[in-house]
Design a protein around this motif. Structure first.
Motif, PDB file in Angstrom:
ATOM      1  N   HIS A 239       0.786  -1.435   0.194  1.00  0.00           N
ATOM      2  CA  HIS A 239       0.334  -0.581   0.276  1.00  0.00           C
ATOM      3  C   HIS A 239       1.281   0.740   0.272  1.00  0.00           C
ATOM      4  CE1 HIS A 239      -2.589   2.538   1.539  1.00  0.00           C
ATOM      5  NE2 HIS A 239      -3.570   2.351   1.197  1.00  0.00           N
ATOM      6  N   LEU A 243       0.787   3.339  -3.402  1.00  0.00           N
ATOM      7  CA  LEU A 243      -0.454   4.657  -3.046  1.00  0.00           C
ATOM      8  C   LEU A 243       0.383   5.551  -2.238  1.00  0.00           C
ATOM      9  CD1 LEU A 243      -3.606   2.173  -2.400  1.00  0.00           C
ATOM     10  CD2 LEU A 243      -3.025   4.189  -4.458  1.00  0.00           C
ATOM     11  N   ALA A 254     -11.807  -0.819   1.090  1.00  0.00           N
ATOM     12  CA  ALA A 254     -12.017   0.481   0.578  1.00  0.00           C
ATOM     13  C   ALA A 254     -10.445   0.592   0.488  1.00  0.00           C
ATOM     14  CB  ALA A 254     -12.146   1.780   1.237  1.00  0.00           C
ATOM     15  N   THR A 255      -9.704   0.323   1.282  1.00  0.00           N
ATOM     16  CA  THR A 255      -8.333   0.353   0.992  1.00  0.00           C
ATOM     17  C   THR A 255      -7.680  -0.956  -0.336  1.00  0.00           C
ATOM     18  OG1 THR A 255      -7.405  -1.404   2.768  1.00  0.00           O
ATOM     19  CG2 THR A 255      -7.401   1.011   2.751  1.00  0.00           C
ATOM     20  N   LEU A 257      -9.289  -2.337  -2.208  1.00  0.00           N
ATOM     21  CA  LEU A 257     -10.178  -2.067  -3.645  1.00  0.00           C
ATOM     22  C   LEU A 257      -9.429  -0.639  -4.782  1.00  0.00           C
ATOM     23  CD1 LEU A 257     -12.695  -1.760  -5.718  1.00  0.00           C
ATOM     24  CD2 LEU A 257     -13.772   0.165  -4.091  1.00  0.00           C
ATOM     25  N   SER A 258      -9.008   0.279  -3.123  1.00  0.00           N
ATOM     26  CA  SER A 258      -8.138   1.178  -4.207  1.00  0.00           C
ATOM     27  C   SER A 258      -6.555   0.927  -4.112  1.00  0.00           C
ATOM     28  CB  SER A 258      -7.688   2.997  -2.809  1.00  0.00           C
ATOM     29  OG  SER A 258      -7.887   1.994  -2.042  1.00  0.00           O
ATOM     30  N   GLN A 261      -6.929  -1.033  -8.145  1.00  0.00           N
ATOM     31  CA  GLN A 261      -7.701   0.158  -9.119  1.00  0.00           C
ATOM     32  C   GLN A 261      -6.133   0.809  -9.360  1.00  0.00           C
ATOM     33  OE1 GLN A 261     -10.341   2.514  -7.113  1.00  0.00           O
ATOM     34  NE2 GLN A 261     -11.822   1.019  -7.857  1.00  0.00           N
ATOM     35  N   ALA A 262      -4.969   0.934  -7.490  1.00  0.00           N
ATOM     36  CA  ALA A 262      -3.809   1.892  -8.176  1.00  0.00           C
ATOM     37  C   ALA A 262      -3.603   1.309  -8.778  1.00  0.00           C
ATOM     38  CB  ALA A 262      -3.881   2.415  -6.583  1.00  0.00           C
ATOM     39  N   ASN A 265      -6.135  -3.165 -12.058  1.00  0.00           N
ATOM     40  CA  ASN A 265      -7.202  -3.788 -11.529  1.00  0.00           C
ATOM     41  C   ASN A 265      -6.491  -5.203 -11.602  1.00  0.00           C
ATOM     42  OD1 ASN A 265      -8.797  -1.677 -12.373  1.00  0.00           O
ATOM     43  ND2 ASN A 265     -10.197  -2.850 -11.834  1.00  0.00           N
ATOM     44  N   SER A 278     -10.505  -8.117  -3.771  1.00  0.00           N
ATOM     45  CA  SER A 278     -11.161  -6.905  -4.848  1.00  0.00           C
ATOM     46  C   SER A 278     -10.318  -7.168  -6.382  1.00  0.00           C
ATOM     47  CB  SER A 278     -10.483  -5.715  -4.471  1.00  0.00           C
ATOM     48  OG  SER A 278     -11.532  -4.546  -4.802  1.00  0.00           O
ATOM     49  N   GLY A 280     -10.986  -3.874  -8.061  1.00  0.00           N
ATOM     50  CA  GLY A 280     -10.858  -2.837  -8.943  1.00  0.00           C
ATOM     51  C   GLY A 280     -12.298  -2.340  -9.092  1.00  0.00           C
TER      52      GLY A 280
END
Ligand SMILES: NC(=O)C1=CN([C@@H]2O[C@H](COP(=O)(O)OP(=O)(O)OC[C@H]3O[C@@H](n4cnc5c(N)ncnc54)[C@H](O)[C@@H]3O)[C@@H](O)[C@H]2O)[C@@H](O)CC1
Ligand SMILES: Nc1ncnc2c1ncn2[C@@H]1O[C@H](COP(=O)(O)OP(=O)(O)OP(=O)(O)O)[C@@H](O)[C@H]1O
Length: 317
Positions: A239, A243, A254-255, A257-258, A261-262, A265, A278, A280
Motif C-alpha cells: 500500500h 499509494l 476501501a483500501t 479496492l483502491s 485500482q492503483a 485492476n 477486490s 478494482g
C-alpha cells in the motif's frame, strides 16, 4: 460453515473417467530456498489436495532434496540457484558452467599444475569433493578435487530459461512462497514473472514475490491475470509503495479496492481475520476457514484456492 464447505466443493473439479492427468490443473510454484522449504511445499501440496493434477516446484538447489522428501507427489526442479567452485591449492583456476542441467553435463576448464584440462562431461559435486570425468566410457579421464570449496550461489544464468521451458505446460504460476529475499535470486524471479506475463499465464503472487512487487510495482501493474495475496504486513508495505501512504484502518475494504485500482485492476486478496478481495471493480469480505482451526491459517495454502476463484480459468488442454 455450510457456505464455506459449498464454496470449497465448487472449486474442486469432479472426477470423470473421460479426463486424463493434467486436465484439472498443472500448477507451478516458484519458491523455496535454503532457509524456507515449508511454504512452497504447502502451496504445492494444497493445489493437489483441492483438485489439481500436477504440481511443479521451481526452487533453489539446496531446498530441492528437502521438498522432494516431503512428498513423492511433487515434481521438484532445483533451478533457481547453482554452485560456484573454488579449487584446492594445486588448482590455479576452475570454471564450471552448466551446459545441460537435466543430463548433468557441464563444460569446465581446470587449470592445474602440471596440466590444463578442459572438456564437456560429467561433474559430480559431493559435500567434500568435486569429481570431473570426461571422454568415452572406455577411456574416461577423471580428476578428483577433494579440497574444492563448493559454494552455493544464486545468480544461476539458466534459471529463467529453465522455468520458461515449462511455462507452455502450466496453467498457473504461484510466485513467492519461501523464496527468501536474496537480490540476485529475486532478479531471476523477475525474469520468470516477465516471461509468464508475456505468455498471459495467470500468476498468484505471495510472500517474497510480494516483496519483489513492492520494490517494483511496475512488474505487475495492469496485468489482470495476476492475483496478489498479501497478509497484514505485506499489504501495508505494498500500500505504501503503490499509494504512498499508510493503510486507513477505518475502512479496510476501501483500501483493498483502491490498491487494486492503483495497480490497474490486479486482483488483491488481503488475508486476515476476514479475507478481503477486490478486482478494482468491487470488493467483498470473505471468511474462508473456520477461525477455531489455526492450522489451516496458512497463506501458502490460500494461494491455491485463490487461483481457482479469482484467476481466469485455465486454457483448454
Ligand atoms: N514454512 C516456511 O517455509 C515459511 C516461510 N516463510 C518465509 O519467511 C520469511 C519471512 O516471512 P515473514 O512472514 O516473517 O515476513 P515479514 O518479514 O514481512 O514479517 C511479517 C511480520 O508481521 C507479523 N504479522 C503477521 N500478521 C500480522 C498481523 N495481522 N498484525 C500484526 N503483525 C503481523 C509477523 O508476526 C511477522 O513478524 C519470508 O522469506 C517467507 O517467504 C513464511 O512465509 C512463513 C512460512
Ligand atoms: N486474525 C485472524 N483470525 C482468524 N483467521 C486469520 C487471522 N489472520 C489470518 N487468518 C487466516 O489465515 C490465512 C492466512 O493469513 P496469514 O496472515 O497467516 O498469511 P501469511 O502470513 O501469508 O501465512 P503464511 O506465512 O503461513 O504462509 C488468512 O487467509 C485467514 O484465513
Amino acid at each position: 460453515m455450510e457456505n464455506t464447505f459449498q464454496l470449497v466443493r465448487n472449486i474442486i473439479p469432479p472426477l470423470s473417467a473421460k479426463k486424463f492427468k493434467g486436465q484439472d490443473g498443472r500448477i507451478g510454484i516458484v519458491g523455496g530456498c535454503q532457509e524456507y522449504t515449508g511454504a512452497p511445499y504447502f502451496a504445492a501440496i494444497s493445489a493437489l489436495k483441492v483438485g489439481a493434477d500436477l504440481s511443479h516446484v521451481f526452487c533453489a538447489r539446496e531446498a530441492a532434496p528437502v521438498i522432494k522428501s516431503y512428498s513423492p507427489e511433487l515434481i521438484v526442479h532445483p533451478v533457481l540457484s547453482g554452485w560456484r567452485v573454488r579449487g584446492p591449492e594445486e588448482v590455479c583456476g576452475l570454471c564450471v558452467d552448466r551446459a545441460a542441467y537435466g543430463r548433468k553435463q557441464w563444460t569446465f576448464q581446470a587449470v592445474t599444475r602440471p596440466f590444463v584440462c578442459s572438456g564437456f562431461g560429467e561433474v559430480s559435486i559431493e559435500p567434500s569433493k568435486l569429481l570431473l570425468s570426461w571422454g568415452s566410457p572406455r577411456a574416461a579421464l577423471c580428476i578428483e578435487l577433494p579440497a574444492a570449496q563448493i559454494m552455493p550461489f544464486s545468480d544461476s544464468p539458466d534459471a529463467v530459461h529453465e522455468v520458461e521451458k515449462w511455462l507452455p505446460r502450466l496453467h498457473v504460476l504461484v510466485i513467492g512462497p519461501g523464496l527468501g529475499r536474496d537480490d540476485t535470486l529475486l532478479e531471476n524471479v523477475k525474469g520468470i514473472l516477465e516471461a509468464s506475463k508475456a505468455r498471459g499465464i495467470p500468476i498468484v503472487v505471495d510472500a517474497d514475490g510480494l516483496w519483489l512487487v513492492t520494490q517494483q510495482p511496475a512488474l505487475i501493474q495492469g496485468y489482470k491475470n495476476a492475483v496478489l495475496t498479501p497478509n497484514h504486513m505485506e499489504f501495508g508495505r505494498l500500500h505504501k509503495a503503490v499509494l504512498g501512504g499508510p493503510v486507513d484502518s477505518a475502512d479496510q475494504r476501501a483500501t483493498v479496492l483502491s490498491l487494486s485500482q492503483a495497480l490497474g485492476n490486479v486482483t488483491v486478496v488481503r488475508k486476515g481475520e476476514h479475507d478481503m478481495i477486490s478486482d478494482g471493480q468491487q470488493g467483498s469480505a470473505l471468511s474462508w476457514w473456520p477461525h477455531s482451526v489455526p492450522a489451516l491459517s496458512q497463506g501458502s495454502v490460500t494461494s491455491k484456492p485463490s487461483r481457482s476463484t479469482a484467476a481466469p480459468p485455465p486454457p483448454p488442454t
